[in-house]
Design an enzyme around this catalytic site. Structure first.
Site, short mmCIF file in Angstrom:
data_model
loop_
_atom_site.label_atom_id
_atom_site.label_comp_id
_atom_site.label_asym_id
_atom_site.label_seq_id
_atom_site.Cartn_x
_atom_site.Cartn_y
_atom_site.Cartn_z
CE LYS A 80 -3.70 2.05 2.83
NZ LYS A 80 -4.63 1.78 3.95
CB SER A 155 -7.59 3.91 3.09
OG SER A 155 -6.89 3.25 4.12
CB SER A 179 -8.24 1.01 5.79
OG SER A 179 -8.86 2.27 5.93
#
EC number: 3.5.1.99
Length: 509
Positions: A80, A155, A179
């Site tokens: 990420k 996210s 997330s």
């Protein structure tokens, strides 16, 4: 390479792939380029990748020269955006963070490399990470690989799309309100949010720096539970405990994970705050039945005061400074309608928040609570808040122990919402964020798909508050026949292996 069967490489589950890499029956190059090719295809379709890590090719050559192969020898992994990789930006979707490359790898990335893994791409996130959509002004919108009109969740949305689309076999993301779990649920894969400090967060940038009320965590995403377990096994090693000595030196407990003892499982179908979609309710019901048929004991768990937890612990915890630090990040680069209401409130003076809260209370109770939870707190108020969260956690554990539970089965928001809806529906984080406030390990596993009957039943969806958010959520769920819906599995703090054990049972059924 003409003799390489790319499809056969891409269809191997991770445990099998890593075994073949370690015993030499598959070469790291062939695997690497198979995944690079597939990742490129998925990136073209979903816009999930922010950066290709060029040095992965050097690492590929290096990995073959090292002695004893690690647990993830030759396995390409995706990372990420907010997890530091040396020489690359961790933007959080903000233009102001461009061209500020990380000085060194985060601990998680260092350990992955020592285990022979090859981080090869970084993936997209929403601006600020405080959102469960996936769009920003640098890289744009990421799409759900299963249906391009849907959000991939966030996210860790780029991870969800890439792993869900088959362009990565193991990914790593972070979770402060769901997330890791939203993207996994929306994209039909598995994810584990561990206890906040089970894995090192050193070198990982969080959405609200220094915020301690709601626990963030880093964790793995993959197609199946066995792969998550392998990811955890690889990270929970001496290397990690040495590189970050604030992490408890708890190696992966094989005995707990591979036990076949029947479990005592608590469950609930709703949190009485966000009304579950028909498919969510059915997902829990059917899974409960299958678990009982498999010899486990299921015990109803009574959930109370979720609204208090969401507003007074989670929202207030994240925005204890009245949203000032959150607002500062957005200075000069406001993304249209991303986190609209929160930003608007963050800009408002406290007297206005108080006034709005008081005026809205009889008509829109949830707006009233949001406005109140975003007021600036004094230091002693923040300390009292932290104390209250601790008390709540102990009460929750007492209720858990009284029922003598091993684990819990809970709903997970789904199916995937249409693009643009998550930004309007911050209240729908209730199923996930509860376990960040409690700091319990929680994972998601896909369990069913939306049926025509679910879609028909959705027409009667009204919600518990019958306010604008409830009406909007009903719209966001619409037209989802065939999309996956997940269940959420939860265990007590530091019991990741038990959580994975329940996830494995659920997946097998």
């Amino acid at each position: 390479h003409p003799s390489v069967n790319v499809v056969s490489i891409l269809t191997l589950p991770l445990p099998e792939l890593s075994r073949k890499l370690r015993d030499g029956s598959l070469s790291p190059e062939h695997v690497f380029y198979a995944y690079v090719g597939k990742a490129l295809q998925i990136a073209t379709e979903t816009n999930c990748i922010t950066e290709y890590l060029q040095e992965s090719e050097t690492q590929l050559r290096k990995v073959k020269l090292t002695g004893k192969p690690g647990l993830l020898y030759g396995v390409p992994v995706s990372i990420k955006d907010s997890i530091d990789c040396q020489g690359h930006d961790s933007t959080l979707g903000f233009i102001k963070n461009l061209n500020k490359p990380a000085a060194e790898d985060s601990v998680v990335v260092q350990v992955l490399k020592r285990q022979g893994a090859i981080p090869f791409v970084k993936t997209n996130v929403p601006q600020s990470l405080i959102s469960y959509d996936c769009k920003n002004l640098i890289f744009g919108q990421t799409f759900n690989p299963l249906l391009y009109t849907r959000s991939p969740g966030g996210s860790s949305g780029g991870e969800g799309a890439l792993v869900g689309g088959g362009g990565s076999i193991l990914g790593f993301g972070t979770d402060v309100g769901g997330s890791l779990r939203f993207p996994a649920a929306f994209c039909g894969i598995c994810a584990l949010k561990p206890t906040g400090n089970r894995l090192s967060k050193k070198g990982i940038i969080s959405g609200v720096v220094g915020q301690k009320a709601v626990a963030a965590a880093v964790g793995p995403m993959a197609k199946d539970v066995e792969s998550l377990a392998l990811g955890m096994r690889a990270l929970l090693c001496e290397d990690m405990f040495n590189l970050d000595s604030t992490v408890p030196p708890l190696p992966f407990n094989e005995e707990v994970y591979s036990s076949t003892q029947p479990l005592r499982i608590g469950y609930y179908e709703t949190d009485f705050f966000t009304m579950p979609s028909p498919a969510m309710r059915r997902a829990v019901r059917e899974t409960k039945q299958l678990l009982e048929d498999a010899g486990h004991t299921l015990v109803p768990f009574e959930l109370t005061n979720v609204d208090y937890v969401i507003f007074n612990f989670c929202m207030r915890g994240l925005f204890a400074d009245g949203g000032a630090s959150f607002l500062k990040k957005f200075k000069g680069e406001l993304e249209k309608n991303s986190t609209g209401l929160l930003l608007w409130l963050a800009k408002s003076p406290d007297w206005l928040k108080t006034l709005l809260s008081w005026m809205a209370k009889p008509f829109v109770p949830r707006f009233s609570e949001i406005a109140r939870s975003m007021r600036t707190n004094t230091v002693d108020e923040v300390w009292i808040l932290h104390h209250e969260i601790e008390e709540f956690c102990h009460q929750f554990i007492a209720q858990w122990k009284k029922l003598n539970l091993d684990v819990m089965l809970c709903p997970m928001l789904g199916p995937a919402l249409s693009i643009g809806y998550p930004g309007k529906l911050s209240v729908a984080v209730s199923y996930t964020m509860l376990y960040n406030a409690l700091d319990f390990p929680a994972g998601v596993v896909p369990v069913t798909m939306v049926t025509d009957e679910d879609e028909e039943e959705l027409k009667g969806y009204q919600g518990y508050f019958r306010d604008w958010w409830d009406r909007t959520l009903a719209k966001a769920f619409r037209g989802s026949v065939g999309l996956p819906v997940a269940g959420q599995c939860v265990a007590l703090p530091w019991q990741e292996e038990l959580c994975l054990r329940l996830m494995k049972e659920v997946e097998t059924l």
